[in-house]
Design a protein around this motif. Structure first.
Motif, PDB file in Angstrom:
ATOM      1  N   GLY A  67       0.818  -1.214   0.000  1.00  0.00           N
ATOM      2  CA  GLY A  67       0.000   0.000   0.000  1.00  0.00           C
ATOM      3  C   GLY A  67       0.849   1.260   0.000  1.00  0.00           C
ATOM      4  O   GLY A  67       0.478   2.271  -0.594  1.00  0.00           O
ATOM      5  N   GLN A  68       1.989   1.200   0.662  1.00  0.00           N
ATOM      6  CA  GLN A  68       2.892   2.353   0.678  1.00  0.00           C
ATOM      7  C   GLN A  68       3.388   2.676  -0.728  1.00  0.00           C
ATOM      8  O   GLN A  68       3.531   3.846  -1.081  1.00  0.00           O
ATOM      9  N   ASP A  69       3.658   1.644  -1.511  1.00  0.00           N
ATOM     10  CA  ASP A  69       4.074   1.864  -2.893  1.00  0.00           C
ATOM     11  C   ASP A  69       2.978   2.588  -3.666  1.00  0.00           C
ATOM     12  O   ASP A  69       3.242   3.563  -4.375  1.00  0.00           O
ATOM     13  N   VAL A  70       1.761   2.121  -3.523  1.00  0.00           N
ATOM     14  CA  VAL A  70       0.635   2.691  -4.253  1.00  0.00           C
ATOM     15  C   VAL A  70       0.408   4.145  -3.834  1.00  0.00           C
ATOM     16  O   VAL A  70       0.211   5.025  -4.687  1.00  0.00           O
ATOM     17  N   VAL A  71       0.465   4.423  -2.544  1.00  0.00           N
ATOM     18  CA  VAL A  71       0.301   5.799  -2.059  1.00  0.00           C
ATOM     19  C   VAL A  71       1.430   6.678  -2.586  1.00  0.00           C
ATOM     20  O   VAL A  71       1.200   7.800  -3.054  1.00  0.00           O
TER      21      VAL A  71
END
Length: 92
Positions: A67-71
């Motif tokens: 999720g950090q990558d996507v954000v």
């Protein structure tokens, strides 16, 4: 396999492709020392900005996309869009 690396490398290529010419440099193009200093500064800046990608691509272990990558990619996309609009407005 290596989706994160491909995504980050693609982001970097998109950023480099989006660079536009800057008319502010027209005044200093005839001064070789100034051109050299500006070029050296920009080269150092690009190297420092790309260093995390260089390090990440050197690691053999692949991590899953989180999720950090996507954000992070979303924040980058918004910034890239704002920069593109600003460049368009600057040219108009």
């Amino acid at each position: 396999r290596y989706r994160r690396r491909l995504a980050e490398s693609g982001r970097t290529v998109a950023e480099a492709a989006g660079v536009s010419l800057d008319r502010r440099f027209d005044k200093v193009r005839d001064v070789p020392v100034t051109v050299f200093l500006l070029f050296s500064f920009m080269a150092a800046w690009i190297f420092m900005v790309q260093l995390p990608l260089i390090v990440a691509n050197g690691i053999r272990k692949d991590h899953p996309i989180t999720g950090q990558d996507v954000v992070g990619w979303a924040v980058w996309a918004v910034g890239f869009a704002i920069e593109a609009v600003a460049d368009y407005q600057k040219e108009a």
